[in-house]
Design an enzyme around this catalytic site. Structure first.
Site, PDB file in Angstrom:
ATOM      1  N   LYS A   1      65.259  41.268  17.762  1.00 17.27           N
ATOM      2  CA  LYS A   1      64.382  42.435  17.900  1.00 17.27           C
ATOM      3  C   LYS A   1      64.416  42.823  19.372  1.00 17.27           C
ATOM      4  O   LYS A   1      63.711  42.232  20.195  1.00 17.27           O
ATOM      5  CB  LYS A   1      62.940  42.135  17.477  1.00 17.27           C
ATOM      6  CG  LYS A   1      62.788  41.801  15.999  1.00 17.27           C
ATOM      7  CD  LYS A   1      62.750  40.317  15.779  1.00 17.27           C
ATOM      8  CE  LYS A   1      62.543  39.992  14.307  1.00 17.27           C
ATOM      9  NZ  LYS A   1      62.964  38.634  13.974  1.00 17.27           N
TER      10      LYS A   1
ATOM     11  N   ASP B   1      53.696  22.005  29.049  1.00 14.23           N
ATOM     12  CA  ASP B   1      53.091  21.548  30.306  1.00 14.23           C
ATOM     13  C   ASP B   1      52.480  22.659  31.147  1.00 14.23           C
ATOM     14  O   ASP B   1      52.268  22.478  32.358  1.00 14.23           O
ATOM     15  CB  ASP B   1      54.129  20.782  31.152  1.00 14.23           C
ATOM     16  CG  ASP B   1      54.529  19.461  30.507  1.00 14.23           C
ATOM     17  OD1 ASP B   1      53.856  19.030  29.553  1.00 14.23           O
ATOM     18  OD2 ASP B   1      55.527  18.867  30.959  1.00 14.23           O
TER      19      ASP B   1
ATOM     20  N   HIS C   1      69.156  38.763  13.532  1.00 12.30           N
ATOM     21  CA  HIS C   1      67.708  38.558  13.441  1.00 12.30           C
ATOM     22  C   HIS C   1      66.986  39.000  14.720  1.00 12.30           C
ATOM     23  O   HIS C   1      65.785  38.819  14.858  1.00 12.30           O
ATOM     24  CB  HIS C   1      67.438  37.071  13.170  1.00 12.30           C
ATOM     25  CG  HIS C   1      66.051  36.768  12.718  1.00 12.30           C
ATOM     26  ND1 HIS C   1      65.185  35.960  13.443  1.00 12.30           N
ATOM     27  CD2 HIS C   1      65.359  37.161  11.620  1.00 12.30           C
ATOM     28  CE1 HIS C   1      64.029  35.868  12.798  1.00 12.30           C
ATOM     29  NE2 HIS C   1      64.110  36.583  11.697  1.00 12.30           N
TER      30      HIS C   1
ATOM     31  N   ASP D   1      65.901  53.244  29.053  1.00 18.41           N
ATOM     32  CA  ASP D   1      66.361  53.672  30.378  1.00 18.41           C
ATOM     33  C   ASP D   1      66.825  52.512  31.243  1.00 18.41           C
ATOM     34  O   ASP D   1      66.874  52.627  32.479  1.00 18.41           O
ATOM     35  CB  ASP D   1      65.255  54.449  31.108  1.00 18.41           C
ATOM     36  CG  ASP D   1      64.969  55.800  30.452  1.00 18.41           C
ATOM     37  OD1 ASP D   1      65.849  56.300  29.730  1.00 18.41           O
ATOM     38  OD2 ASP D   1      63.874  56.337  30.672  1.00 18.41           O
TER      39      ASP D   1
ATOM     40  N   LYS E   1      56.653  33.268  17.170  1.00 23.84           N
ATOM     41  CA  LYS E   1      57.653  32.230  17.455  1.00 23.84           C
ATOM     42  C   LYS E   1      57.553  31.906  18.944  1.00 23.84           C
ATOM     43  O   LYS E   1      58.260  32.486  19.772  1.00 23.84           O
ATOM     44  CB  LYS E   1      59.036  32.736  17.093  1.00 23.84           C
ATOM     45  CG  LYS E   1      59.120  33.343  15.681  1.00 23.84           C
ATOM     46  CD  LYS E   1      60.112  34.495  15.663  1.00 23.84           C
ATOM     47  CE  LYS E   1      59.993  35.371  14.441  1.00 23.84           C
ATOM     48  NZ  LYS E   1      59.975  34.753  13.165  1.00 23.84           N
TER      49      LYS E   1
ATOM     50  N   HIS F   1      53.425  34.782  12.162  1.00 24.16           N
ATOM     51  CA  HIS F   1      54.856  35.034  12.285  1.00 24.16           C
ATOM     52  C   HIS F   1      55.342  34.848  13.721  1.00 24.16           C
ATOM     53  O   HIS F   1      56.521  35.033  14.017  1.00 24.16           O
ATOM     54  CB  HIS F   1      55.153  36.471  11.800  1.00 24.16           C
ATOM     55  CG  HIS F   1      56.597  36.791  11.635  1.00 24.16           C
ATOM     56  ND1 HIS F   1      57.293  37.589  12.531  1.00 24.16           N
ATOM     57  CD2 HIS F   1      57.495  36.436  10.683  1.00 24.16           C
ATOM     58  CE1 HIS F   1      58.548  37.719  12.122  1.00 24.16           C
ATOM     59  NE2 HIS F   1      58.700  37.025  11.013  1.00 24.16           N
TER      60      HIS F   1
END
Length: 482
Positions: free
Chosen positions: A226, A407, A224, A231, A402, A400
């Site tokens: 990404k 604090d 899952h 370089d 996440k 979508h």
């Protein structure tokens, strides 16, 4: 043979229960969570054949058996030297701990779990939505001088995907090394495009192909993540996949997401993580050279750790980091997640924190992209509202992102949803950032999103129909399969 033909179903039932009882013995031996263990045992004994199928696909504990071995990468001398250079002196760590107070427990937690080291010399750019991400990504890809590494759950050769894939072909034709690890379930690339990628010299490998494969039994364990590394100097991580769904110019439904671009020492951690995946999917003899880990001299010094988790790690690293961050909050916790189907540990952490007069706010979609996930999420909201958690449903489109801010000094951005699948099944990656400036930016993102939300009221929410509550309860039972 005639006896077998006349009693085939009785024989199959007997075989089913012989195998089922063997599986029950295995479950008891592994000492799983009692609720989880009991669920599988009931399924195995009460649902002939179906119970075995569900357990085979979803019930096996691969965290202990190791789906793939990372030692081929981690034991290479170049990687060992890079990891050694990421060690910080006591003075530097103390300075970070003074900023974080109790949140500093996260640093040794992740190090002890997975040798995830704190890096300081980093420049971070927060990215709001896919349009902004792809604009930056395309520019960085065009300027690549040596290699481009990509690891994605979803890559499609739709309009935005084709633009990226064609650009990768162009760079490969120029002599740039291009490697792509794509999840075999989440991604969809046509045969024509695959051939073009191959002809151009792009190396693309599927993660755990599920058709006619020895890994079919592990089809539920998906990559899952990404990740992009260019370089060895620039890294990307967050919630945005490669698909028109994430580009609001092309998508009919507004898609709200958060990503980040990193320049600095933390890119080395992303690079090592990519190589562990590539070593698994490529089955080639991998020799890593120093050119993949250039020196950095950033103007900014933003402390962050790259945390990875999955069935290959000994611990649920990201879930544990989220748990510690929530339970050590002193002022507020702001969470944005598209799927809220948490385990009991996270639910308890949120409830106790909210009941301790600490502000806890959560944003979830009002309408999900998954009917079952939406109802499963809704089944948890009443118990949060009862504890004083403020729950907001996003109405502008689909959220979508996440992210979490605690604090005003700690934040996390990554691929991990607040759900069972991300905590226990999928291969995930998050950046944990210890910086007031980044926390302030994410807090602004959060507050801006609140303007497009409806706040749930406990008394109104409790008035949902019995039918709705029943549907939610059933969806909740299916959470491990979502």
């Amino acid at each position: 043979m005639e006896f077998v033909r006349n009693h085939i179903w009785q024989i199959l039932i007997v075989l089913n229960y012989i195998i089922a009882l063997s599986a029950v013995a295995t479950i008891l031996h592994k000492k799983l969570n009692p609720t989880k263990a009991l669920s599988y045992i009931i399924g195995l004994l009460a649902l002939p054949f179906l119970g075995l199928i569900v357990y085979y696909l979803f019930g096996q504990e691969y965290r202990k058996t190791k789906i793939f071995n990372r030692k081929n990468v981690l034991n290479q001398s170049v990687v060992k030297k890079i990891q050694d250079t990421l060690e910080l002196d006591t003075k530097t760590i103390s300075a970070v701990e003074d900023l974080l107070d109790q949140k500093s427990k996260l640093i040794p937690l992740l190090y002890n779990n997975e040798k995830s080291k704190l890096t300081i010399n980093n420049d971070v750019t927060l990215i709001k939505n896919g349009d902004a991400k792809f604009k930056l990504l395309f520019k960085d890809v065009k300027e690549a001088k040596h290699h481009i590494h990509l690891e994605y759950f979803v890559i499609k050769d739709d309009e935005i995907g084709s633009k990226l894939l064609n650009l990768l072909c162009k760079k490969a034709n120029e002599g740039i090394e291009v490697r792509m690890a794509i999840d075999d379930v989440g991604s969809s690339i046509s045969s024509k495009m695959k051939q073009k990628l191959q002809d151009s010299g792009v190396k693309m490998k599927p993660f755990m192909p599920v058709l006619f494969s020895k890994f079919t039994g592990k089809m539920n364990y998906r990559d899952h993540r990404k990740i992009v590394v260019i370089d060895g100097a620039i890294g990307y991580v967050g919630g945005i996949n490669v698909s028109d769904n994430y580009v609001n110019a092309n998508n009919k439904r507004y898609w709200r997401d958060t990503h980040m671009r990193i320049v600095g020492e933390a890119v080395k951690s992303l690079q090592i993580l990519f190589f562990t995946t590539w070593d698994f999917v490529s089955n080639e003899e991998l020799k890593i050279s120093k050119i993949y880990f250039p020196e950095h001299n950033c103007k900014e010094n933003i402390p962050l750790q790259i945390a990875a988790s999955g069935p290959d790690t000994d611990w649920s690293n990201i879930m544990e980091a989220i748990f510690v961050a929530i339970t050590n909050a002193e002022n507020h916790v702001y969470i944005t997640t598209p799927y809220f189907i948490p385990n009991s540990e996270i639910v308890t952490a949120l409830q106790v924190t909210a009941r301790s007069n600490i502000k806890v706010k959560i944003i979830v979609p009002k309408t999900s992209d998954s009917w079952i996930a939406e109802h499963a999420t809704n089944s948890y909201l009443e118990m949060l509202l009862e504890a004083g958690v403020e729950v907001y449903t996003y109405t502008k489109g689909f959220i979508h992102a996440k992210t979490m801010v605690v604090d005003g000094v700690f934040s996390t951005i990554g691929t991990t949803n607040m759900d069972y699948r991300s905590f226990n099944i999928n291969f995930e990656v998050n950046a944990l950032i210890y910086n007031e400036g980044i926390s302030a930016q994410l807090t602004k993102f959060f507050n801006d999103d609140l303007n497009d939300c409806e706040q749930l009221d406990l008394k109104s929410w409790q008035k949902r129909s019995r039918q709705t509550k029943l549907i939610e309860a059933i969806a909740r039972l299916m959470a491990p399969l979502l």
